[in-house]
Design a protein around this motif. Structure first.
Motif: not given
Length: 166
Positions: A59-72, A74-78, A105-110
């Motif tokens: 479950l957490m891996t899926r959540r992180v996977e989806r968060a990666m797409a959102l961060l790419r 431009g969505m904020s980390v929170t 935050s580093t991933y988002r800024a990349a």
């Protein structure tokens, strides 16, 4: 394969589909186990045996996977944390860093130009966070090495998330 084993795999698949579909909703092991028509303890053992990780880890891996797409995107980390169903920013950041190798935050800024150039289905597979990879191999930068040392696709992904100016 016996009929019971096939039934068990089918029930585990139903639970995994629930996780994939409802990852942003509150999910716990008893809820997943009910979907699989098993007790929570039996479900956890069978899930780990079939998929190589616990239901909560999946479950957490899926959540992180989806968060990666959102961060790419431009969505904020929170906002990404809340959008994928995590309620604790600290726990989310810790798990994200553990799986991806970079803080959110580093991933988002990349810069993610290579990932943006890939078809979405390829980007999803190539950027999927995997703890230690299928066989635990990672290159010197900590990236999953799926095809052995020097995998061209892995180097393109590394280039895609290189922090601008670093």
């Amino acid at each position: 394969m016996e009929a019971y084993e096939l039934w068990t795999l089918a029930q585990l698949r139903r639970a995994r589909d629930l996780i994939d579909r409802d990852y942003a909703h509150p999910l716990d092991v008893p809820t997943m186990a009910r979907r699989a028509l098993m007790s929570p303890a039996h479900f956890s053992r069978q899930f780990k045996a079939a998929y190589g990780e616990t239901p909560y880890s999946y479950l957490m891996t899926r959540r992180v996977e989806r968060a990666m797409a959102l961060l790419r995107g431009g969505m904020s980390v929170t906002d990404a944390c809340m959008a994928v169903g995590c309620t604790s920013l600290g726990s989310f950041s810790s798990r994200f860093t553990q799986l991806v190798g970079l803080p959110p935050s580093t991933y988002r800024a990349a810069e993610h130009t290579a990932v943006g150039a890939m078809p979405p289905c390829v980007a999803q597979v190539r950027t999927r966070p995997v703890r230690g990879g299928a066989d635990g191999r990672r290159d010197s930068a900590g990236w999953r090495d799926t095809a052995g040392k020097g995998d061209a696709d892995s180097s393109r992904i590394r280039e895609a998330v290189t922090v601008t100016g670093a």
